[in-house]
Design a protein around this motif. Structure first.
Motif: not given
Ligand code: FUB
Length: 323
Positions: A17, A32, A48, A50, A83-84, A134-135, A222-223, A271, A273, A288, A300
């Motif tokens: 991301d 991320s 995910f 993180m 996330w991102a 998100i994002d 997304e993204a 994914t 992004h 990625h 990733r």
């Molecule tokens: O990295 C977690 C999620 O996966 C991101 O927020 C999305 O955009 C996708 O890449």
């Protein structure tokens, strides 16, 4: 055997991301930090898991890891799933924007502030009021206004919002209905809150009709990312389950945006992004794939490739692997 278009920029940890920016003449990216948190796979992306962010910069072939910039334990409102992210610069300060799940299980978007592009960043005690999903991607326009674009379907929870209100009963529209749009809001002068009510962005087809929810090859998933090229606003995004990076063009940062095409064909991994940045006269796509982990969805690696425009301003589609 497929040969990747680009090698991983970072190999000592998993990264994804990437939001790229030129700050103080140097090319930084804000990814991320993927880990294996040991959480089972599901369609909501719970795997995910993180917990922190590192900031990187690039010069030629050298990539520098500037170290830990923010950890979830230092974000009072956040519980899990960092996330991102994205970053912005204003009046000598650097702002780091990130989504995370709060203790009520809903994603919100937070901001943390620092004195240097690489951080460290100190988180605000609360998430941005009125933020959700998100994002975040923060675009600085030429007139000095900043806009945050955000949103993501499925695990990103965007399908549960209508007119900025949450309900678990709101779901993705039917295939023949208009697709859900990404969201945008102008930022306040201090970049710590929204200066206006969040708006939904429309993405139109070549006939001026809104993209339909069933148009999985083109609808927003997304993204979000926005950049400007020759006076036009380029909104780029991922189509999620069909795995394309696409873009649409408008005359205003609020849209409506008209779909124009694909930037990147599907990568190895579920994914991708991205971000798009101009540096020293060239335009780069940061994105990625999962090649470093040999295909593990949530492990990733960030990559970078040059993009080009034709005389109409259309971005030439990249294939992430060569024959
Ligand atoms: O990295 C977690 C999620 O996966 C991101 O927020 C999305 O955009 C996708 O890449």
């Amino acid at each position: 055997m497929l040969k990747p278009l680009s090698p991983p920029l970072v190999t000592h940890m998993y990264t994804a991301d990437p939001s790229a920016h030129v700050f103080e003449g140097r090319l930084y990216f804000y990814p991320s930090h993927d880990i294996d948190a040991g959480i089972p796979f599901d369609d909501l992306g719970s795997h995910f898991g993180m917990e922190d962010y590192h900031v990187f910069s690039v010069e030629g072939d050298e990539v520098i890891d500037h170290g830990l910039a923010l950890h979830i334990k230092d974000v009072p409102w956040a519980e899990k799933q960092m996330w991102a992210p994205d970053a912005a610069h204003k009046d000598g300060k650097y702002y780091f924007f990130f989504p995370a799940k709060a203790k009520d299980g809903l994603f919100r978007i937070g901001v943390a502030v620092g004195d240097r592009p690489e951080g460290p960043f100190k988180a605000q005690p609360e998430a941005i009021p009125g933020s959700y999903s998100i994002d975040p991607a923060v675009f600085e326009d030429e007139d000095g206004a900043y806009y945050m674009y955000f949103g993501g379907l499925w695990g990103g929870q965007l399908q549960h919002y209508r007119n900025n209100a949450y309900s678990p009963d709101y779901l993705e529209p039917e295939a023949h209905e208009n697709a859900l749009g990404p969201r945008v809001a102008k930022m306040s002068d201090d970049l710590l809150s929204f200066a206006e009510e969040v708006r939904e962005i429309k993405i139109l087809d070549e006939n001026g009709n809104e993209l339909k929810a069933g148009d999985h090859d083109r609808r927003f998933f997304e993204a979000a990312w926005v950049h400007k090229y020759k006076g036009k606003y380029y909104f780029s995004y991922s189509t999620g389950n069909t795995h394309y990076l696409c873009y649409a063009i408008a005359d205003s940062p609020y849209g409506p945006f008209t779909y124009r095409g694909r930037i990147l064909n599907p990568v190895i991994g579920w994914t991708t992004h991205h971000s798009i940045v101009e540096h020293e006269g060239k335009w780069y796509l940061f994105y990625h794939d999962s090649t470093l982990s040999e295909g593990v969805t949530h492990l990733r690696c960030v990559k970078k490739a040059e993009i080009t425009y034709d005389e109409n301003g259309d971005i030439q589609t990249l294939n992430p692997y060569l024959e």
